[in-house]
Design a protein around this motif. Structure first.
Motif, PDB file in Angstrom:
ATOM      1  N   LEU A   1       0.825  -1.202   0.000  1.00 21.49           N
ATOM      2  CA  LEU A   1       0.000   0.000   0.000  1.00 21.49           C
ATOM      3  C   LEU A   1       0.859   1.252   0.000  1.00 21.49           C
ATOM      4  O   LEU A   1       1.923   1.274   0.625  1.00 21.49           O
ATOM      5  N   PRO A   2       0.366   2.290  -0.654  1.00 27.40           N
ATOM      6  CA  PRO A   2       1.090   3.555  -0.551  1.00 27.40           C
ATOM      7  C   PRO A   2       1.019   4.050   0.891  1.00 27.40           C
ATOM      8  O   PRO A   2       0.031   3.839   1.579  1.00 27.40           O
ATOM      9  N   THR A   3       2.086   4.679   1.342  1.00 25.44           N
ATOM     10  CA  THR A   3       2.115   5.203   2.702  1.00 25.44           C
ATOM     11  C   THR A   3       1.176   6.387   2.801  1.00 25.44           C
ATOM     12  O   THR A   3       1.209   7.294   1.972  1.00 25.44           O
ATOM     13  N   VAL A   4       0.308   6.337   3.806  1.00 27.61           N
ATOM     14  CA  VAL A   4      -0.612   7.443   4.055  1.00 27.61           C
ATOM     15  C   VAL A   4      -0.206   8.041   5.391  1.00 27.61           C
ATOM     16  O   VAL A   4      -0.612   7.581   6.441  1.00 27.61           O
ATOM     17  N   GLY A   5       0.660   9.019   5.334  1.00 28.36           N
ATOM     18  CA  GLY A   5       1.145   9.660   6.545  1.00 28.36           C
ATOM     19  C   GLY A   5       2.434   9.035   7.042  1.00 28.36           C
ATOM     20  O   GLY A   5       2.745   7.886   6.761  1.00 28.36           O
TER      21      GLY A   5
ATOM     22  N   TRP B   1     -14.119  -3.685   5.311  1.00 30.48           N
ATOM     23  CA  TRP B   1     -13.499  -3.516   4.002  1.00 30.48           C
ATOM     24  C   TRP B   1     -12.140  -4.196   4.011  1.00 30.48           C
ATOM     25  O   TRP B   1     -11.421  -4.144   5.012  1.00 30.48           O
ATOM     26  N   ALA B   2     -11.786  -4.798   2.905  1.00 27.76           N
ATOM     27  CA  ALA B   2     -10.453  -5.375   2.708  1.00 27.76           C
ATOM     28  C   ALA B   2      -9.964  -4.945   1.329  1.00 27.76           C
ATOM     29  O   ALA B   2     -10.771  -4.713   0.421  1.00 27.76           O
ATOM     30  N   PHE B   3      -8.671  -4.838   1.184  1.00 26.09           N
ATOM     31  CA  PHE B   3      -8.129  -4.516  -0.128  1.00 26.09           C
ATOM     32  C   PHE B   3      -8.200  -5.756  -1.005  1.00 26.09           C
ATOM     33  O   PHE B   3      -7.905  -6.867  -0.567  1.00 26.09           O
ATOM     34  N   GLN B   4      -8.584  -5.560  -2.259  1.00 28.66           N
ATOM     35  CA  GLN B   4      -8.729  -6.703  -3.164  1.00 28.66           C
ATOM     36  C   GLN B   4      -7.420  -7.474  -3.310  1.00 28.66           C
ATOM     37  O   GLN B   4      -7.428  -8.690  -3.437  1.00 28.66           O
ATOM     38  N   ARG B   5      -6.289  -6.775  -3.258  1.00 29.14           N
ATOM     39  CA  ARG B   5      -4.986  -7.431  -3.409  1.00 29.14           C
ATOM     40  C   ARG B   5      -4.569  -8.241  -2.184  1.00 29.14           C
ATOM     41  O   ARG B   5      -3.633  -9.023  -2.266  1.00 29.14           O
ATOM     42  N   ASN B   6      -5.242  -8.031  -1.061  1.00 27.34           N
ATOM     43  CA  ASN B   6      -4.842  -8.685   0.177  1.00 27.34           C
ATOM     44  C   ASN B   6      -5.483 -10.074   0.254  1.00 27.34           C
ATOM     45  O   ASN B   6      -6.405 -10.331   1.028  1.00 27.34           O
ATOM     46  N   ALA B   7      -4.967 -10.988  -0.554  1.00 35.79           N
ATOM     47  CA  ALA B   7      -5.526 -12.342  -0.645  1.00 35.79           C
ATOM     48  C   ALA B   7      -5.529 -13.079   0.697  1.00 35.79           C
ATOM     49  O   ALA B   7      -6.518 -13.739   1.023  1.00 35.79           O
TER      50      ALA B   7
ATOM     51  N   ALA C   1     -18.382 -11.425   0.338  1.00 35.86           N
ATOM     52  CA  ALA C   1     -18.107 -10.218  -0.439  1.00 35.86           C
ATOM     53  C   ALA C   1     -19.416  -9.677  -0.999  1.00 35.86           C
ATOM     54  O   ALA C   1     -20.169 -10.400  -1.644  1.00 35.86           O
ATOM     55  N   LYS C   2     -19.686  -8.396  -0.733  1.00 35.70           N
ATOM     56  CA  LYS C   2     -20.939  -7.774  -1.166  1.00 35.70           C
ATOM     57  C   LYS C   2     -20.750  -6.670  -2.198  1.00 35.70           C
ATOM     58  O   LYS C   2     -21.648  -6.381  -2.959  1.00 35.70           O
ATOM     59  N   LYS C   3     -19.584  -6.037  -2.196  1.00 38.43           N
ATOM     60  CA  LYS C   3     -19.389  -4.889  -3.093  1.00 38.43           C
ATOM     61  C   LYS C   3     -17.901  -4.728  -3.377  1.00 38.43           C
ATOM     62  O   LYS C   3     -17.084  -4.771  -2.467  1.00 38.43           O
ATOM     63  N   PHE C   4     -17.557  -4.539  -4.645  1.00 35.39           N
ATOM     64  CA  PHE C   4     -16.187  -4.304  -5.066  1.00 35.39           C
ATOM     65  C   PHE C   4     -16.087  -2.878  -5.590  1.00 35.39           C
ATOM     66  O   PHE C   4     -16.968  -2.431  -6.322  1.00 35.39           O
ATOM     67  N   THR C   5     -15.010  -2.156  -5.214  1.00 38.52           N
ATOM     68  CA  THR C   5     -14.824  -0.796  -5.716  1.00 38.52           C
ATOM     69  C   THR C   5     -13.421  -0.634  -6.295  1.00 38.52           C
ATOM     70  O   THR C   5     -12.538  -1.459  -6.060  1.00 38.52           O
ATOM     71  N   ASP C   6     -13.237   0.464  -6.998  1.00 43.29           N
ATOM     72  CA  ASP C   6     -11.926   0.762  -7.578  1.00 43.29           C
ATOM     73  C   ASP C   6     -11.018   1.501  -6.603  1.00 43.29           C
ATOM     74  O   ASP C   6      -9.895   1.862  -6.939  1.00 43.29           O
ATOM     75  N   GLY C   7     -11.500   1.745  -5.386  1.00 40.58           N
ATOM     76  CA  GLY C   7     -10.699   2.416  -4.359  1.00 40.58           C
ATOM     77  C   GLY C   7     -10.758   3.921  -4.395  1.00 40.58           C
ATOM     78  O   GLY C   7     -10.055   4.584  -3.632  1.00 40.58           O
ATOM     79  N   ALA C   8     -11.590   4.491  -5.246  1.00 39.24           N
ATOM     80  CA  ALA C   8     -11.650   5.947  -5.384  1.00 39.24           C
ATOM     81  C   ALA C   8     -12.039   6.651  -4.089  1.00 39.24           C
ATOM     82  O   ALA C   8     -11.717   7.822  -3.902  1.00 39.24           O
TER      83      ALA C   8
ATOM     84  N   MET D   1      -8.480   6.258   1.379  1.00 37.07           N
ATOM     85  CA  MET D   1      -7.269   7.093   1.422  1.00 37.07           C
ATOM     86  C   MET D   1      -6.141   6.543   0.566  1.00 37.07           C
ATOM     87  O   MET D   1      -5.356   7.298   0.003  1.00 37.07           O
ATOM     88  N   GLU D   2      -6.060   5.225   0.465  1.00 40.70           N
ATOM     89  CA  GLU D   2      -4.963   4.602  -0.265  1.00 40.70           C
ATOM     90  C   GLU D   2      -5.189   4.568  -1.774  1.00 40.70           C
ATOM     91  O   GLU D   2      -4.288   4.259  -2.527  1.00 40.70           O
ATOM     92  N   ARG D   3      -6.434   4.827  -2.191  1.00 39.80           N
ATOM     93  CA  ARG D   3      -6.819   4.745  -3.615  1.00 39.80           C
ATOM     94  C   ARG D   3      -6.515   3.345  -4.161  1.00 39.80           C
ATOM     95  O   ARG D   3      -6.037   3.179  -5.280  1.00 39.80           O
ATOM     96  N   GLU D   4      -6.844   2.346  -3.340  1.00 35.12           N
ATOM     97  CA  GLU D   4      -6.577   0.942  -3.651  1.00 35.12           C
ATOM     98  C   GLU D   4      -7.906   0.203  -3.759  1.00 35.12           C
ATOM     99  O   GLU D   4      -8.777   0.346  -2.896  1.00 35.12           O
ATOM    100  N   ALA D   5      -8.077  -0.576  -4.826  1.00 37.68           N
ATOM    101  CA  ALA D   5      -9.314  -1.341  -5.028  1.00 37.68           C
ATOM    102  C   ALA D   5      -9.623  -2.169  -3.779  1.00 37.68           C
ATOM    103  O   ALA D   5      -8.741  -2.807  -3.210  1.00 37.68           O
ATOM    104  N   ASP D   6     -10.889  -2.104  -3.349  1.00 40.18           N
ATOM    105  CA  ASP D   6     -11.258  -2.815  -2.133  1.00 40.18           C
ATOM    106  C   ASP D   6     -12.561  -3.578  -2.299  1.00 40.18           C
ATOM    107  O   ASP D   6     -13.198  -3.536  -3.350  1.00 40.18           O
TER     108      ASP D   6
END
Length: 148
Positions: free
Chosen positions: A31-35, A107-113, A126-133, A136-141
């Protein structure tokens, strides 16, 4: 292993921050560092612990996991890196289910298998997938829900 659970208090906040930071560095290193660490520590000490329902898991007096609830949502959930795959996360999540017997979401990040397998093995769907918009991390979740 004798895991016990209790609400975190102001005296725990620095150690909660240490678990949080170490866990994010380990399991979510992609993940990108947030802070900065200092900013994250300040968030945990001044906002997360005092304003959210934050729980700690202890094993023989050592803090081994942190879980924060906000309503019926698991807002934060971290197991100390050296404590993973020992049943700590399972016990902590079971504690959260007892606290919210009507159901939970998270919520979990999609990449976090590994996290996704962990939640799915414990009845989360799993109920909903997003593009992470919207995170804060802008990571698909993915939004997970557990209902008893």
């Amino acid at each position: 292993m004798a895991i016990s659970f209790r609400r975190a208090n102001a005296a725990d906040a620095s150690e909660v921050a240490t678990v949080y930071i170490a866990s994010r560095r380990g399991a979510a290193a992609y993940l990108p560092t947030v802070g900065t660490d200092e900013e994250i520590r300040a968030f945990v000490i001044h906002q997360m612990v005092p304003e959210r329902e934050t729980w700690v898991a202890e094993d023989d007096g050592r803090m081994v996991a942190v879980l924060t609830l906000h309503g019926d949502e698991v807002d934060q959930f971290y197991v100390a890196p050296g404590e993973q795959r020992r049943g700590v996360g399972d016990a902590m999540l079971a504690h959260a289910k007892r606290l919210r017997p009507g159901g939970l979401q998270l919520w979990a990040f999609q990449r976090n298998a590994p996290a996704r397998r962990f939640y799915e093995a414990r009845g989360f769907i799993a109920k909903k997938f997003t593009d992470g918009a919207t995170n804060m991390e802008r990571e698909a979740d993915v939004l997970y829900e557990w209902t008893p």
